[in-house]
Scaffold this active site. Structure first.
Site, mmCIF file in Angstrom:
data_model
loop_
_atom_site.group_PDB
_atom_site.id
_atom_site.type_symbol
_atom_site.label_atom_id
_atom_site.label_comp_id
_atom_site.label_asym_id
_atom_site.label_seq_id
_atom_site.Cartn_x
_atom_site.Cartn_y
_atom_site.Cartn_z
ATOM 1 N N ARG A 46 -7.319 14.027 -4.662
ATOM 2 C CA ARG A 46 -6.577 14.355 -3.425
ATOM 3 C C ARG A 46 -5.377 13.402 -3.284
ATOM 4 N NH1 ARG A 46 -8.448 12.385 1.101
ATOM 5 N NH2 ARG A 46 -10.589 13.099 0.816
ATOM 6 N N TYR A 98 12.802 31.239 8.165
ATOM 7 C CA TYR A 98 11.647 31.984 7.670
ATOM 8 C C TYR A 98 10.638 32.186 8.817
ATOM 9 C CZ TYR A 98 7.146 32.626 5.348
ATOM 10 O OH TYR A 98 5.902 33.076 4.996
ATOM 11 N N ASP A 169 15.598 23.055 3.869
ATOM 12 C CA ASP A 169 14.753 23.926 3.053
ATOM 13 C C ASP A 169 15.676 24.536 1.988
ATOM 14 O OD1 ASP A 169 13.378 26.100 1.986
ATOM 15 O OD2 ASP A 169 12.264 26.485 3.833
ATOM 16 N N LYS A 194 8.411 30.033 -5.097
ATOM 17 C CA LYS A 194 9.518 30.963 -5.314
ATOM 18 C C LYS A 194 10.241 30.635 -6.624
ATOM 19 C CE LYS A 194 8.136 32.607 -1.412
ATOM 20 N NZ LYS A 194 8.077 31.754 -0.274
HETATM 21 C C1 LIG Z 1 12.630 29.720 3.043
HETATM 22 C C2 LIG Z 1 11.139 29.563 2.986
HETATM 23 N N1 LIG Z 1 10.582 28.381 3.265
HETATM 24 C C3 LIG Z 1 9.241 28.196 3.220
HETATM 25 C C4 LIG Z 1 8.387 29.224 2.896
HETATM 26 C C5 LIG Z 1 6.896 29.005 2.869
HETATM 27 O O1 LIG Z 1 6.450 28.841 1.573
HETATM 28 P P1 LIG Z 1 4.974 29.251 1.053
HETATM 29 O O2 LIG Z 1 4.882 30.737 1.147
HETATM 30 O O3 LIG Z 1 4.945 28.711 -0.341
HETATM 31 O O4 LIG Z 1 4.001 28.580 1.955
HETATM 32 C C6 LIG Z 1 8.924 30.485 2.591
HETATM 33 C C7 LIG Z 1 8.043 31.612 2.248
HETATM 34 O O5 LIG Z 1 8.465 32.739 2.108
HETATM 35 C C8 LIG Z 1 10.332 30.661 2.636
HETATM 36 O O6 LIG Z 1 10.905 31.856 2.387
#
Ligand SMILES: Cc1ncc(COP(=O)(O)O)c(C=O)c1O
Length: 382
Positions: A46, A98, A169, A194
């Site tokens: 962990r 998001y 992000d 992604k």
């Molecule tokens: C821009 C963005 N940030 C964060 C996330 C969250 O990531 P995760 O789905 O890996 O938890 C997403 C998910 O689609 C996203 O599009």
């Protein structure tokens, strides 16, 4: 090293025990100690695991950062950031983010007394409120999901108090196109799920920073709260990273072709893609990104929900699915899928129309992708 070399070699060392060129999957929960506290740098997975450490080193180098921590999802990474704050603190986020991040802010952390404000950060006239001393953190996606808002990272930094943490992000751009730490960000977040992993086969998150104090706080949160990824997923992410540079080049090339195709379609209204001259802050995108990415959204002139559902259900190569950033093309409907947790009035205030369709443009042959969209558009014209 140039980026194309970095993705293949950064942070990776030949395995000292066997000479293996690829980092092994250390599928172990614990590590034998000679005496309490006397170990080879690992105690319990962990806290640290060698496959994860290799991935963290790689991701840190790609983002020009000193430290990285990987998480069991992008949301796990986002959750760790908010735990840096305390009740009464204000977080400012762009109006377009998001839907899952919005849901976490509103449904999980608002009840704990954190205050979230959403403003249009694409417009520098709105930035004076960022100086408010209660503003402890600013949350930016650029390009944003799903409207591809472009936010000037350097300009925002100038408006912030010194202690305000700036989170970017960077999921849509990836370090192949944009390095937010170089532009003034304190923490970069990735949904590694992604583009970084790139093959739609894992869920993972990552945080990168140059700030040692922030890193130590995040490390404590992570080992205490435990949202860490397993070694098999870290192995897959390491493998995916090696082709990030060439994948991104092809995603960008295909996006140029698809933008040109959509511009000529009479049923298409607005196209949201930062490579377009008409896109708000196109020049900012040009200066802070190396290229414009493979994410593109568009709305329909008649704003018909029925027609957009027909299109997304008729494409064959563009698979109807949530997520993005994989080698295969995906199509989605933000209002009913990824952004359904944002109330309709809020969505509409922000131009997120019911007919909006989001494309994650893959690395297939661009002509095949265009033909796929063509046949889907023909279904609604007839
Ligand atoms: C821009 C963005 N940030 C964060 C996330 C969250 O990531 P995760 O789905 O890996 O938890 C997403 C998910 O689609 C996203 O599009």
């Amino acid at each position: 090293m140039k980026f194309g070399t970095k993705v293949i070699h950064s942070g990776l060392e030949t395995d000292p025990t066997t000479g293996a060129i690829i980092t092994p999957i250390y599928q172990t929960s614990t590590y034998v100690q000679a005496q309490p506290g006397k170990n080879l740098g690992f105690e319990y997975s962990r806290t640290k695991n060698p496959t994860r450490t290799a991935l963290e080193k790689s991701i840190a180098i790609l983002e020009n950062g000193n430290y990285a921590i990987c998480y069991s999802s992008g949301m796990g990474a986002a959750d760790a950031i908010i735990k840096l704050l305390k009740p009464g603190d204000t977080i400012i986020a762009n109006k377009d983010i998001y839907g899952g991040t919005y849901r976490m802010f509103e449904e999980i952390f608002s009840p704990f007394g954190l205050k979230f404000k959403y403003i249009d950060l694409t417009d520098t006239n709105n930035l004076s409120s960022l100086k408010d001393e209660k503003t402890k953190l600013i949350w930016i996606e650029t390009p944003s999901n799903p409207l591809m808002d472009i936010i000037d990272i350097k300009a925002i930094k100038k408006f912030l108090n010194k202690e305000t943490i700036m989170v970017v992000d960077n999921t849509f751009a990836t370090p192949a196109l944009q390095n937010p730490l170089d532009l003034g960000a304190d923490i970069v977040l990735h949904s590694v799920t992604k583009y970084l992993a790139g093959h739609s086969d894992i869920i993972m998150g990552g945080l990168i920073t140059n700030n040692k104090t922030l890193y130590e706080k995040l490390f404590l949160i992570t080992k205490s709260c435990g949202a860490v990824p397993g070694p098999m997923d870290c192995f897959l992410a390491l493998r995916g990273l090696k082709t990030l540079n060439i994948r991104m080049a092809k995603h960008c090339e295909n996006a140029i072709m698809i933008n040109r195709f959509l511009e000529k379609q009479s049923i298409v209204d607005k196209i949201y893609w930062p490579g377009r001259k008409e896109h708000k802050n196109h020049l900012v995108a040009k200066s802070q990104m190396n290229d414009f990415g493979g994410m593109l959204s568009f709305s329909l002139k008649n704003d018909s929900l029925k027609d957009s559902i027909k299109i997304i259900s008729t494409t064959k190569l563009f698979k109807l699915a949530e997520s993005l950033g994989g080698v295969e093309s995906l199509i989605s409907h933000p209002a009913s899928m990824t952004h359904a947790s944002i109330p309709k009035e809020e969505r509409e205030k922000n131009d997120l129309k019911d007919s909006l369709i989001r494309l994650s443009i893959g690395i297939e042959d661009g002509e095949d992708l265009i033909n796929d969209l063509k046949q889907a558009f023909n279904q609604i014209k007839t």
